[in-house]
Design an enzyme around this catalytic site. Sequence first.
Site, short mmCIF file in Angstrom:
data_model
loop_
_atom_site.label_atom_id
_atom_site.label_comp_id
_atom_site.label_asym_id
_atom_site.label_seq_id
_atom_site.Cartn_x
_atom_site.Cartn_y
_atom_site.Cartn_z
N ASP A 108 0.86 -1.17 0.00
CA ASP A 108 0.00 0.00 0.00
C ASP A 108 0.90 1.22 0.00
OD1 ASP A 108 -3.18 0.50 0.69
OD2 ASP A 108 -1.91 2.18 1.33
N ALA A 109 0.32 2.37 -0.35
CA ALA A 109 1.12 3.60 -0.35
C ALA A 109 1.22 4.19 1.06
CB ALA A 109 0.51 4.61 -1.30
N PRO A 113 2.31 3.80 4.64
CA PRO A 113 3.15 2.88 5.42
C PRO A 113 2.62 2.57 6.82
CG PRO A 113 4.23 5.01 5.12
CD PRO A 113 3.01 5.05 4.29
N ASP A 114 2.02 3.55 7.50
CA ASP A 114 1.52 3.28 8.86
C ASP A 114 0.36 2.31 8.84
OD1 ASP A 114 2.05 6.45 10.65
OD2 ASP A 114 3.41 4.86 10.00
N ARG A 129 -16.75 9.86 -15.67
CA ARG A 129 -16.25 8.50 -15.69
C ARG A 129 -14.88 8.45 -16.37
NH1 ARG A 129 -18.94 3.39 -18.76
NH2 ARG A 129 -18.17 1.78 -17.36
N ASN A 157 -12.42 -1.10 -9.37
CA ASN A 157 -13.44 -0.72 -10.34
C ASN A 157 -13.07 0.55 -11.10
OD1 ASN A 157 -15.62 -2.59 -10.45
ND2 ASN A 157 -16.01 -2.10 -8.30
N ASP A 201 -21.56 -10.47 -8.38
CA ASP A 201 -22.93 -10.20 -8.81
C ASP A 201 -23.69 -11.52 -8.93
OD1 ASP A 201 -20.86 -8.43 -10.10
OD2 ASP A 201 -22.63 -7.26 -10.59
N ARG A 217 -24.72 -12.72 -5.60
CA ARG A 217 -25.90 -12.02 -5.09
C ARG A 217 -27.16 -12.52 -5.79
NH1 ARG A 217 -22.60 -6.78 -5.54
NH2 ARG A 217 -21.73 -6.56 -3.44
N HIS A 231 -19.42 -5.56 -15.46
CA HIS A 231 -19.74 -5.51 -14.03
C HIS A 231 -20.33 -4.15 -13.71
CE1 HIS A 231 -19.40 -5.73 -9.73
NE2 HIS A 231 -18.64 -4.66 -9.72
N THR A 233 -18.19 -1.90 0.51
CA THR A 233 -18.45 -3.34 0.68
C THR A 233 -17.11 -4.01 0.94
OG1 THR A 233 -18.12 -4.28 -1.54
CG2 THR A 233 -20.19 -3.11 -1.15
#
Lengths: 354, 355
Positions: A68-69, A71-72, A122, A154, A182, A185, A209, A268
């Site tokens: 991840d960018a 660090p903490d 978008r 996404n 999907d 669900r 999707h 989610t």
Amino acid sequence: MEKVSSLSELGLATDIHRSLFRPIHQAAPPSPTKRRTKISVVGAGNVGMAIAQTILTQDLADELALVDAKPDLLRGEMLDLQHAAAFLPRTRILASTDYAVTADSDLCIVTAGARQVPGETRLDLLHRNVALFKLIVPPLARHSPAALLLVVSNPVDVLTYITWKLSGFPPNRVIGSGTNLDSSRFRFLLADHLEVNAQDVQAYMVGEHGDSSVALWSSISVGGVPVLDQLASDDNNAAVVMEQEVLERIRKAVVDSAYEVIRLKGYTSWAIGYSVASLARSLLRDQHRIHPVSLLAAGFYGIPRDRQVFLSLPAQIGRSGVLTVANLHLTDEEAACLQRSAETLWELQQKLEL
Amino acid sequence: MARKSSSLLGLANGVSHQLFHPVPDSAPPYPAKRHTKISVVGAGNVGMAIAQTILTQHLVDELALVDRKADMLRGEMLDLQHAAAFLPHTRILSSTELDVTAGSDICIITAGVRQMPGETRLNLFQRNLALFKQIVPPVARHSPDALLLVVSNPVDVLAYIAWKLSGFPSNRVIGSGTNLDSSRLRFQLAQRLQVNAQDVQAYMVGEHGDGSIALWSSISVGGVPIGLGHLANGKKTAEAAEELEEIRKSVVDGAYEVIYLKGYTSWAIGYSVADLVRSLVRDLHRVHPVSLLAKGSYGIPEDREVFLSLPAKLGSSGVLGVANLELTEEEEKRLRSSADTLWEMQQQLDLKVKS
């Protein structure tokens, strides 16, 4: 190899393990295990961590790397998982802001992505995500040239296409989580209504999707019984006539349920965690199971060969990624929807600079 | 029976009869005997990590979630239900009302108020007491045979409060206590010793948090006891004690470090509680360090009604027995001292519940 751990800094003797355990006479030095399964998760947010935690609980990997960018946050998440060591099988958990930590992964799962800013188009969002993926995908591919890439961020279909292009990998090794969730669900709604276990409901949502996903009504079966055929041929008073309106309402409910969860809890996580872990299991354990995932759809179901777009189709997946695409019988309407999605995505992709 | 989500969407009822039919002369279905229901009160990070781990580990047939925040609660419930295709046939319910917990085998309480800046410990206790007065009596009423598992902090005092407010026998009220602290200690030792953490036997006991006690005298690895001499590499007693204390503090600080870095802890406590739940629902008779009524154990006076973590055998009726370990004098002394401190704190709380 001298191990570094915080206990050595605190004064604990370095050779205790040798005084507690001794090798047998004439033992050969340990050979490196050839079958260590390594999964890397890029993005330690809610989705990435739910995926990581489900993978750990289901014992799908010997080694799990988080990137991840921040660090903490990253270190906190890593420690929180490591502290469960007494309750988990021995999985090595690593974390770093540097992609070198992902080296030699069998599977890389990308959950990082820019969030839509109010008022942003978008296309603008996509441009920002392309910029982000240009930082993520090349090092990921370089450090694990034989890996499978699984994109969750996404809009998943376009981002999987982008990942494919930026990685230089063959298309069978680049997959998007697509409509796997999907479909889950969808199966949940049907199963709840029919009072069966959701695992006995075969039902696919395919295509793009999100809002324009396609529900394959003609292909639903329950315990092997095709639903629409059964209900249409029965002379029962309680026979159901599946009106187009009702079917569409159910499809929309599936699409909207993601938005509903986001509206209620902010995001989610659990369901996508299970969904991706299920894909990870089928891939890494070479299960040859069929899942609807986002893959290079060119040439299938009437989509022209030159339309290099990624859309969800039911596919057999295994250790080398996408093995085959299922040859379902689609109605004309269903195929037309897919072809329309392909056109839309293709046009959108033309506007991106890769 | 709960209203089906699909009936809202226009699908007619009775469809399932057209797809499946019973064999002739079938008896009507009777309820399965081993239906396990677990309720989790508090759908925050801790509650949800516990709920999700319990689900993934197939420990439950019915899971009920309770929280005051209706929207968040519903979102969490839906998110879990959407994974249903990948899970065994588990029923997931939620409500802001506690009656949804009725008939539970285990009720797990993670609800708690957060410490406000500058707030005294006593004030925090009193606010938590007020919250537990709203939660525990109805939970106990709705599931009179349940086991209560308290996770909220400060867990030892809150387990005591839950016991008093529930009216349950003491074996049926447990706090998650030092089960997780012990895991953190085992993790650190395991790394150093290059063994699987599951083969390291090491207990942290007593008060969960800063005052916890590491039972250095009782550590073994793969059945091999590690003497104190080993641990401190032959150093003199005072120096050795200092170094061991550093290790204990680093385990305690482990929680604070995670909170500092990511804002809260969730995954580890999720696995820790699921591990306890497994022993309880499956009647495993396994030994875990959990917060329980400690009076009469290890020299703690009979009149000190306090909850402290001690290694105990757990099963379907809760605490089956407290392990009789050989503690050093120092270790026993620390336990008794913790008991005194907690007892004094508890005296200042008003536990009367309005009926």
